[in-house]
Design an enzyme around this catalytic site. Structure first.
Site, PDB file in Angstrom:
ATOM      1  N   HIS A  15      -1.136 -39.906  20.332  1.00  0.00           N
ATOM      2  CA  HIS A  15       0.214 -39.408  20.103  1.00  0.00           C
ATOM      3  C   HIS A  15       1.236 -40.468  20.524  1.00  0.00           C
ATOM      4  O   HIS A  15       2.190 -40.766  19.794  1.00  0.00           O
ATOM      5  CB  HIS A  15       0.467 -38.139  20.925  1.00  0.00           C
ATOM      6  CG  HIS A  15      -0.074 -36.886  20.310  1.00  0.00           C
ATOM      7  ND1 HIS A  15      -1.405 -36.642  20.175  1.00  0.00           N
ATOM      8  CD2 HIS A  15       0.576 -35.790  19.796  1.00  0.00           C
ATOM      9  CE1 HIS A  15      -1.585 -35.457  19.621  1.00  0.00           C
ATOM     10  NE2 HIS A  15      -0.397 -34.922  19.377  1.00  0.00           N
ATOM     11  N   ASP A  52      16.056   7.841   6.156  1.00  0.00           N
ATOM     12  CA  ASP A  52      14.721   7.834   5.565  1.00  0.00           C
ATOM     13  C   ASP A  52      14.762   7.564   4.069  1.00  0.00           C
ATOM     14  O   ASP A  52      13.833   6.977   3.511  1.00  0.00           O
ATOM     15  CB  ASP A  52      14.028   9.184   5.801  1.00  0.00           C
ATOM     16  CG  ASP A  52      13.146   9.181   7.032  1.00  0.00           C
ATOM     17  OD1 ASP A  52      13.012   8.124   7.673  1.00  0.00           O
ATOM     18  OD2 ASP A  52      12.591  10.249   7.355  1.00  0.00           O
ATOM     19  N   GLU A  73      12.008   5.050  17.796  1.00  0.00           N
ATOM     20  CA  GLU A  73      12.068   4.609  16.403  1.00  0.00           C
ATOM     21  C   GLU A  73      13.442   4.962  15.813  1.00  0.00           C
ATOM     22  O   GLU A  73      14.111   4.125  15.222  1.00  0.00           O
ATOM     23  CB  GLU A  73      10.957   5.298  15.614  1.00  0.00           C
ATOM     24  CG  GLU A  73      10.936   4.958  14.137  1.00  0.00           C
ATOM     25  CD  GLU A  73       9.915   5.775  13.359  1.00  0.00           C
ATOM     26  OE1 GLU A  73       9.611   5.379  12.225  1.00  0.00           O
ATOM     27  OE2 GLU A  73       9.438   6.816  13.878  1.00  0.00           O
ATOM     28  N   HIS A  74      13.842   6.228  15.961  1.00  0.00           N
ATOM     29  CA  HIS A  74      15.145   6.691  15.476  1.00  0.00           C
ATOM     30  C   HIS A  74      15.958   7.214  16.659  1.00  0.00           C
ATOM     31  O   HIS A  74      15.441   7.980  17.474  1.00  0.00           O
ATOM     32  CB  HIS A  74      15.002   7.846  14.473  1.00  0.00           C
ATOM     33  CG  HIS A  74      14.080   7.566  13.335  1.00  0.00           C
ATOM     34  ND1 HIS A  74      12.757   7.985  13.310  1.00  0.00           N
ATOM     35  CD2 HIS A  74      14.279   6.907  12.165  1.00  0.00           C
ATOM     36  CE1 HIS A  74      12.200   7.598  12.172  1.00  0.00           C
ATOM     37  NE2 HIS A  74      13.095   6.946  11.459  1.00  0.00           N
ATOM     38  N   HIS A 121       6.360  15.584  10.420  1.00  0.00           N
ATOM     39  CA  HIS A 121       5.512  14.509   9.897  1.00  0.00           C
ATOM     40  C   HIS A 121       4.043  14.753  10.240  1.00  0.00           C
ATOM     41  O   HIS A 121       3.173  14.704   9.386  1.00  0.00           O
ATOM     42  CB  HIS A 121       5.948  13.158  10.471  1.00  0.00           C
ATOM     43  CG  HIS A 121       7.047  12.518   9.696  1.00  0.00           C
ATOM     44  ND1 HIS A 121       6.902  12.073   8.407  1.00  0.00           N
ATOM     45  CD2 HIS A 121       8.330  12.241  10.032  1.00  0.00           C
ATOM     46  CE1 HIS A 121       8.040  11.551   7.980  1.00  0.00           C
ATOM     47  NE2 HIS A 121       8.920  11.642   8.948  1.00  0.00           N
ATOM     48  N   TYR A 131       0.849  -1.193   0.000  1.00  0.00           N
ATOM     49  CA  TYR A 131       0.000   0.000   0.000  1.00  0.00           C
ATOM     50  C   TYR A 131       0.883   1.241   0.000  1.00  0.00           C
ATOM     51  O   TYR A 131       1.814   1.355   0.795  1.00  0.00           O
ATOM     52  CB  TYR A 131      -0.921   0.029   1.231  1.00  0.00           C
ATOM     53  CG  TYR A 131      -1.958   1.126   1.133  1.00  0.00           C
ATOM     54  CD1 TYR A 131      -3.240   0.847   0.660  1.00  0.00           C
ATOM     55  CD2 TYR A 131      -1.659   2.448   1.459  1.00  0.00           C
ATOM     56  CE1 TYR A 131      -4.184   1.860   0.533  1.00  0.00           C
ATOM     57  CE2 TYR A 131      -2.592   3.462   1.325  1.00  0.00           C
ATOM     58  CZ  TYR A 131      -3.854   3.157   0.860  1.00  0.00           C
ATOM     59  OH  TYR A 131      -4.787   4.155   0.717  1.00  0.00           O
ATOM     60  N   ASN A 148      -3.481   5.904   5.986  1.00  0.00           N
ATOM     61  CA  ASN A 148      -4.200   6.729   6.954  1.00  0.00           C
ATOM     62  C   ASN A 148      -4.916   5.859   7.989  1.00  0.00           C
ATOM     63  O   ASN A 148      -4.720   4.646   8.062  1.00  0.00           O
ATOM     64  CB  ASN A 148      -5.175   7.666   6.233  1.00  0.00           C
ATOM     65  CG  ASN A 148      -6.253   6.911   5.462  1.00  0.00           C
ATOM     66  OD1 ASN A 148      -6.504   5.728   5.694  1.00  0.00           O
ATOM     67  ND2 ASN A 148      -6.883   7.593   4.522  1.00  0.00           N
ATOM     68  N   GLU A 190       0.562 -36.197  29.051  1.00  0.00           N
ATOM     69  CA  GLU A 190      -0.413 -35.169  28.660  1.00  0.00           C
ATOM     70  C   GLU A 190      -1.789 -35.760  28.378  1.00  0.00           C
ATOM     71  O   GLU A 190      -2.710 -35.033  27.991  1.00  0.00           O
ATOM     72  CB  GLU A 190       0.105 -34.415  27.422  1.00  0.00           C
ATOM     73  CG  GLU A 190       1.342 -33.588  27.718  1.00  0.00           C
ATOM     74  CD  GLU A 190       1.782 -32.746  26.531  1.00  0.00           C
ATOM     75  OE1 GLU A 190       1.196 -32.890  25.429  1.00  0.00           O
ATOM     76  OE2 GLU A 190       2.709 -31.923  26.691  1.00  0.00           O
ATOM     77  N   GLN A 248      11.438  15.143  12.320  1.00  0.00           N
ATOM     78  CA  GLN A 248      10.368  14.224  12.722  1.00  0.00           C
ATOM     79  C   GLN A 248       9.105  14.978  13.070  1.00  0.00           C
ATOM     80  O   GLN A 248       7.991  14.527  12.776  1.00  0.00           O
ATOM     81  CB  GLN A 248      10.813  13.379  13.916  1.00  0.00           C
ATOM     82  CG  GLN A 248      11.922  12.410  13.584  1.00  0.00           C
ATOM     83  CD  GLN A 248      11.599  11.577  12.361  1.00  0.00           C
ATOM     84  OE1 GLN A 248      10.700  10.744  12.377  1.00  0.00           O
ATOM     85  NE2 GLN A 248      12.315  11.798  11.275  1.00  0.00           N
ATOM     86  N   GLN A 252     -10.894  -0.182   1.161  1.00  0.00           N
ATOM     87  CA  GLN A 252     -11.333  -1.066   0.085  1.00  0.00           C
ATOM     88  C   GLN A 252     -10.151  -1.732  -0.607  1.00  0.00           C
ATOM     89  O   GLN A 252     -10.225  -2.888  -1.039  1.00  0.00           O
ATOM     90  CB  GLN A 252     -12.202  -0.313  -0.937  1.00  0.00           C
ATOM     91  CG  GLN A 252     -11.539   0.836  -1.660  1.00  0.00           C
ATOM     92  CD  GLN A 252     -11.664   2.156  -0.916  1.00  0.00           C
ATOM     93  OE1 GLN A 252     -11.875   2.185   0.292  1.00  0.00           O
ATOM     94  NE2 GLN A 252     -11.545   3.258  -1.647  1.00  0.00           N
ATOM     95  N   SER A 257       5.712   9.095  14.149  1.00  0.00           N
ATOM     96  CA  SER A 257       7.167   9.013  14.014  1.00  0.00           C
ATOM     97  C   SER A 257       7.866   9.609  15.236  1.00  0.00           C
ATOM     98  O   SER A 257       7.333  10.502  15.906  1.00  0.00           O
ATOM     99  CB  SER A 257       7.607   9.751  12.746  1.00  0.00           C
ATOM    100  OG  SER A 257       8.951   9.457  12.450  1.00  0.00           O
TER     101      SER A 257
END
Length: 434
Positions: free
Chosen positions: A423, A364, A330-331, A265, A133, A217, A418, A262, A194, A240
């Site tokens: 088994h 990045d 993250e960074h 963003h 995506y 999103n 068990e 950052q 969709q 971020s």
């Protein structure tokens, strides 16, 4: 003046202040979830028909067939040809660096034979089909195409299908050119929940994939959460984040701009600076207030810094590393002398940038390692996107007659323990005379 928070690690309320700063209620919007649930169910039931209806409605198109929504390889090559020489060169160089880095990652199959002639091992195979995506319209994220598509191709995924919305028919040449450079197999001009539903369930035109990767999103994120289990997903990423540890010797303008990188963003992004030098924190604050007016996204940056940013004075770099591990960013930039002496102190971070010249922005786009990274403290237990995310591992077990006798006795005892008689007998049949 930006009202960014200032903390000192020696104050009694530091721990509680840090906890509040890091708290992020990534609450799912019930209204979004309800809409997404309806869309997914409709796509699953009516397939192409529903996909066309939603695409026409949300993206203001007039497609009559799902085939109208597919771009050919010629379309991708036309977008590549439409780029300026500088744009094309930048994309191709970034792609080459990303590919070179990820080619060093593949996990190989392996096996061994133990003393009782039992063969054990692991077979590594690529996923058959992956969906990517990519946000579309005026948004331009060719770097997301490169970072998601290239490791999939290095892993030898058989088919990579990209979906990208084109609101009112608006296509982004850099995004499509990145798809051409990354050798994406098929591209459909669809987006939103969709598109996730079409990839997860399959339609008459769009084949079902095994895994869905890529940013989106709130509707895309909700859809990925809901289809997980039917297909795999990369992650549901949060806002971020950047954490900078600085000894006070880096140009304060550089650090201010790294924090901006950052914060721009979105309003929920987080930028934090740790330094033992109080005067340096003052200098960075001065740089922030001086440079903010030059930023096209200054309103977003201001909101992010005031709501979730902080300048924190620590006692020393040792404590800075300990706090960094609590934050698990993250960074993480180690903007210090001899960063190699401190990197082993860091246990939790998505990506670690060593030294004053290694700014997060290079990661990045073009350094080579993947920019799809764990957020919201998930770096404590997860990793950057890589070739391994497009592979799966199967165990190999081949047992000799000698091995069946040895292993069968062990398995039988454990199975009876068990309460699983079948088994036990299944194992016993291999070594007991009937």
């Amino acid at each position: 003046m930006i009202q960014i928070k200032r903390f000192n690690s020696i104050t009694p309320d530091f721990d509680s202040n840090l906890e509040k700063l890091l708290a992020f209620e990534n609450a799912q919007d019930n209204a979004v979830d309800s809409i997404v649930t309806t869309i997914l169910a409709d796509i699953r039931k009516r397939k192409d028909t529903a996909l066309i209806e939603y695409t026409n409605r949300f993206d203001r198109l007039s497609a009559t067939s799902a085939k109208d929504l597919e771009l050919t390889q010629n379309h991708l090559q036309q977008s590549l040809a439409a780029l300026s020489p500088a744009q094309r060169n930048a994309l191709e160089q970034a792609a080459q660096r990303i590919r070179s880095y990820h080619e060093k990652q593949p996990l190989n199959s392996w096996q061994y034979t133990d003393p009782d002639d039992t063969l054990l091992g692991q077979k590594v195979t690529p996923l058959d089909r992956v969906g990517l995506y990519v946000p579309g319209g005026k948004a331009s994220y060719p770097s997301s195409v490169l970072m998601n598509a290239i490791p999939a191709k290095v892993a030898d995924v058989k088919e990579l299908i990209m979906v990208v919305p084109t609101p009112a028919g608006e296509r982004n040449d850099m995004v499509l050119a990145a798809a051409a450079i990354s050798k994406v197999d098929r591209v459909f001009t669809i987006g939103g929940a969709q598109a996730i539903g079409a990839l997860a369930y399959g339609t008459e035109t769009i084949p079902q994939v095994d895994k869905i990767v890529g940013p989106g999103n709130a509707y895309v994120a909700a859809a990925k959460r809901q289809v997980f289990g039917i297909v795999g997903i990369d992650m549901v990423a949060g806002p971020s984040e950047i954490l900078v540890i600085c000894d006070g010797k880096t140009d304060p303008d550089w650090i201010a701009m790294d924090l901006f990188s950052q914060a721009e963003h979105d309003e929920l992004a987080q930028s934090i600076l740790l330094s033992p030098d109080a005067e340096f924190l003052d200098q960075v604050m001065h740089s922030i207030n001086r440079l903010i007016s030059e930023m096209p996204r200054k309103d977003v940056i201001r909101t992010a810094l005031e709501n979730r940013g902080a300048l924190i004075q620590v006692q020393d770099l040792e404590e800075a590393c300990a706090i960094a591990n609590r934050i698990a960013p993250e960074h993480l930039e180690l903007s210090v002398d001899q960063p190699e002496n401190w990197v082993n102190k860091i246990r939790h971070a998505g990506a670690i940038f060593l030294g004053r010249h290694a700014c997060e922005a290079l990661g990045d786009y073009c350094a080579g390692p993947n920019h799809v990274l764990p957020t919201s403290r998930t770096a404590r237990f997860s990793s950057p996107l890589g070739v391994y995310d497009f592979q799966k591992r199967s165990s190999l077990i081949q047992v000799s007659q000698q091995g069946a006798a040895k292993l069968g006795e062990i398995a039988s005892v454990l199975a009876y323990g068990e309460g699983l008689q079948a088994h036990a007998l299944s194992a016993e049949y291999r070594y007991k005379k009937q």
